[in-house]
Design a protein around this motif. Sequence first.
Motif, PDB file in Angstrom:
ATOM      1  N   VAL A   1       0.838  -1.203   0.000  1.00 39.85           N
ATOM      2  CA  VAL A   1       0.000   0.000   0.000  1.00 39.85           C
ATOM      3  C   VAL A   1       0.871   1.251   0.000  1.00 39.85           C
ATOM      4  O   VAL A   1       0.613   2.213  -0.735  1.00 39.85           O
ATOM      5  N   VAL A   2       1.927   1.232   0.804  1.00 37.34           N
ATOM      6  CA  VAL A   2       2.792   2.409   0.949  1.00 37.34           C
ATOM      7  C   VAL A   2       3.562   2.705  -0.332  1.00 37.34           C
ATOM      8  O   VAL A   2       3.717   3.869  -0.732  1.00 37.34           O
ATOM      9  N   ALA A   3       4.050   1.655  -1.016  1.00 30.77           N
ATOM     10  CA  ALA A   3       4.937   1.853  -2.168  1.00 30.77           C
ATOM     11  C   ALA A   3       4.326   2.724  -3.269  1.00 30.77           C
ATOM     12  O   ALA A   3       4.934   3.732  -3.667  1.00 30.77           O
ATOM     13  N   PRO A   4       3.149   2.406  -3.793  1.00 24.78           N
ATOM     14  CA  PRO A   4       2.606   3.255  -4.869  1.00 24.78           C
ATOM     15  C   PRO A   4       2.249   4.658  -4.394  1.00 24.78           C
ATOM     16  O   PRO A   4       2.329   5.611  -5.183  1.00 24.78           O
ATOM     17  N   LEU A   5       1.870   4.792  -3.123  1.00 23.82           N
ATOM     18  CA  LEU A   5       1.547   6.129  -2.620  1.00 23.82           C
ATOM     19  C   LEU A   5       2.792   7.009  -2.550  1.00 23.82           C
ATOM     20  O   LEU A   5       2.718   8.222  -2.796  1.00 23.82           O
ATOM     21  N   LEU A   6       3.950   6.418  -2.243  1.00 23.42           N
ATOM     22  CA  LEU A   6       5.200   7.192  -2.239  1.00 23.42           C
ATOM     23  C   LEU A   6       5.577   7.647  -3.644  1.00 23.42           C
ATOM     24  O   LEU A   6       6.177   8.710  -3.817  1.00 23.42           O
ATOM     25  N   MET A   7       5.226   6.837  -4.647  1.00 21.69           N
ATOM     26  CA  MET A   7       5.560   7.197  -6.025  1.00 21.69           C
ATOM     27  C   MET A   7       4.847   8.465  -6.468  1.00 21.69           C
ATOM     28  O   MET A   7       5.308   9.155  -7.386  1.00 21.69           O
ATOM     29  N   LEU A   8       3.740   8.785  -5.807  1.00 26.04           N
ATOM     30  CA  LEU A   8       2.985   9.987  -6.182  1.00 26.04           C
ATOM     31  C   LEU A   8       3.760  11.274  -5.914  1.00 26.04           C
ATOM     32  O   LEU A   8       3.412  12.318  -6.466  1.00 26.04           O
ATOM     33  N   ALA A   9       4.805  11.195  -5.085  1.00 22.85           N
ATOM     34  CA  ALA A   9       5.598  12.397  -4.788  1.00 22.85           C
ATOM     35  C   ALA A   9       6.316  12.924  -6.030  1.00 22.85           C
ATOM     36  O   ALA A   9       6.614  14.116  -6.132  1.00 22.85           O
ATOM     37  N   GLY A  10       6.630  12.038  -6.984  1.00 22.64           N
ATOM     38  CA  GLY A  10       7.255  12.472  -8.229  1.00 22.64           C
ATOM     39  C   GLY A  10       8.676  12.970  -8.084  1.00 22.64           C
ATOM     40  O   GLY A  10       9.137  13.783  -8.870  1.00 22.64           O
ATOM     41  N   ALA A  11       9.410  12.485  -7.060  1.00 21.28           N
ATOM     42  CA  ALA A  11      10.798  12.888  -6.835  1.00 21.28           C
ATOM     43  C   ALA A  11      11.657  11.637  -6.688  1.00 21.28           C
ATOM     44  O   ALA A  11      11.154  10.545  -6.408  1.00 21.28           O
ATOM     45  N   ALA A  12      12.967  11.801  -6.858  1.00 24.14           N
ATOM     46  CA  ALA A  12      13.872  10.660  -6.896  1.00 24.14           C
ATOM     47  C   ALA A  12      13.902   9.878  -5.584  1.00 24.14           C
ATOM     48  O   ALA A  12      13.775   8.651  -5.573  1.00 24.14           O
ATOM     49  N   MET A  13      14.062  10.556  -4.451  1.00 27.78           N
ATOM     50  CA  MET A  13      14.199   9.856  -3.181  1.00 27.78           C
ATOM     51  C   MET A  13      12.924   9.113  -2.772  1.00 27.78           C
ATOM     52  O   MET A  13      12.997   7.948  -2.382  1.00 27.78           O
ATOM     53  N   PRO A  14      11.752   9.752  -2.834  1.00 26.66           N
ATOM     54  CA  PRO A  14      10.532   8.975  -2.542  1.00 26.66           C
ATOM     55  C   PRO A  14      10.342   7.804  -3.504  1.00 26.66           C
ATOM     56  O   PRO A  14       9.828   6.748  -3.098  1.00 26.66           O
ATOM     57  N   PHE A  15      10.764   7.964  -4.747  1.00 26.58           N
ATOM     58  CA  PHE A  15      10.635   6.879  -5.714  1.00 26.58           C
ATOM     59  C   PHE A  15      11.516   5.703  -5.313  1.00 26.58           C
ATOM     60  O   PHE A  15      11.067   4.544  -5.339  1.00 26.58           O
ATOM     61  N   VAL A  16      12.770   5.969  -4.931  1.00 28.82           N
ATOM     62  CA  VAL A  16      13.656   4.894  -4.479  1.00 28.82           C
ATOM     63  C   VAL A  16      13.091   4.241  -3.217  1.00 28.82           C
ATOM     64  O   VAL A  16      13.145   3.018  -3.062  1.00 28.82           O
ATOM     65  N   ALA A  17      12.543   5.055  -2.302  1.00 35.43           N
ATOM     66  CA  ALA A  17      11.919   4.501  -1.096  1.00 35.43           C
ATOM     67  C   ALA A  17      10.732   3.610  -1.462  1.00 35.43           C
ATOM     68  O   ALA A  17      10.512   2.559  -0.842  1.00 35.43           O
ATOM     69  N   ALA A  18       9.970   3.993  -2.472  1.00 40.30           N
ATOM     70  CA  ALA A  18       8.848   3.180  -2.926  1.00 40.30           C
ATOM     71  C   ALA A  18       9.328   1.826  -3.446  1.00 40.30           C
ATOM     72  O   ALA A  18       8.732   0.781  -3.147  1.00 40.30           O
TER      73      ALA A  18
END
Length: 389
Positions: free
Chosen positions: A85-102
């Motif tokens: 659940v958390v992974a795709p929601l982090l991708m919504l940030a549209g930035a490199a670090m949240p994407f890697v965290a996702a």
Amino acid sequence: MWLRVVDRPGANVFAILSATEAFSRALIAGIIPLEAYALLESARNVSIAYTVIGVVALLASFAVPLVIRAVRRKWVFSAGCLFMVVAPLLMLAGAAMPFVAALQFRALAVVCVNISLNLYILDYIRRKDFVTAEPRRLAFMGVAWFVGPGLGIWLYKTVGLLAVCVPSAGFAVLALAYFWLLRMQENPAVAPATRKPPMPWHNIRRFALQPRLRLAWVIPFARSAFWTTFFVYPPLYIVKTGGDEMLAAAMLSGGQGILFLAPVAGRLGARYGIRRMIVGALLFTGGLSILAGVTQPAPLVLAGIFFVACLGSVTLDALGNIPFLRSVHPYERSEMTSVFRTYIEMSQLLPAAIYAGLLLVLPIGSVFVALGVLMVGTAGLATYLPRRL
């Protein structure tokens, strides 16, 4: 009648549960390489990110058996669904670090869900039924992986990132709800221990001392390395060489759609022998990967080559885990399963590290050649499987 079915899950129940959680991952699988290339800016940076993610996921996989003994596997499975659940929601940030965290949360989700689900399968599916139950589960998952990647890319291009990530999180919630509805019981052998559990490195040693388990690990490692590469580098190649993103979507969905043939592979394995089928599938997929890397063809041709190569990999999906399932001792299922399924993290870690080095000096086609060499080499090792597996 429904409660009696739920109390004793069978092959269909595990197939539905696997397909539901797989759809959560499949929806965002197609857009991950596109987002990665846009945010991380190069194929080499993508490889480095996957290497780091693989290291963390590998360490986590050794910790899961300790957690299962402390809090029971139902909580581990639930945590994995929440990570999805958390992974795709982090991708919504549209930035490199949240994407890697996702991506990291997604990898951890696979660790938790895969280990706990495999243990439930070992408890509820009889040994002689693995050859039919596993292909059936993969066929159900084929629906998710056939529809998900292409649908995700189409929604991404026509509506936006939100239209992909929210449904992905929703399917993870649905998988969690279905799991709790099943009310599966745990085998006492893997229930919380009253004595101190063995440390992960002891499990690795015990696993490595068993030749059949070593061989059973190498085969799904090569298969998983193919899928890891398939979802990242062919789409990157297509985009870099001027191909359309929807061509990548068609390749991903079409390749995964071949999972519908998994039951056929199961029947062929029962008739002609699992050993023969595994060796042939490795040679077939490895040869086509080398062909793609050496010729570096037009985007459409490359998509076709990898689509056909998926026939061999789907055969390995259907049969590749059976050597382990038939070799592991019941009294050490939890520990040996945790070591065995490290092939997933290692298939992300080792190839990504090798690819990062190759891409410093060679074009992206070198990735496909390296993958093919791995598959062909594994075919040689698979000839040592027992003839009557």
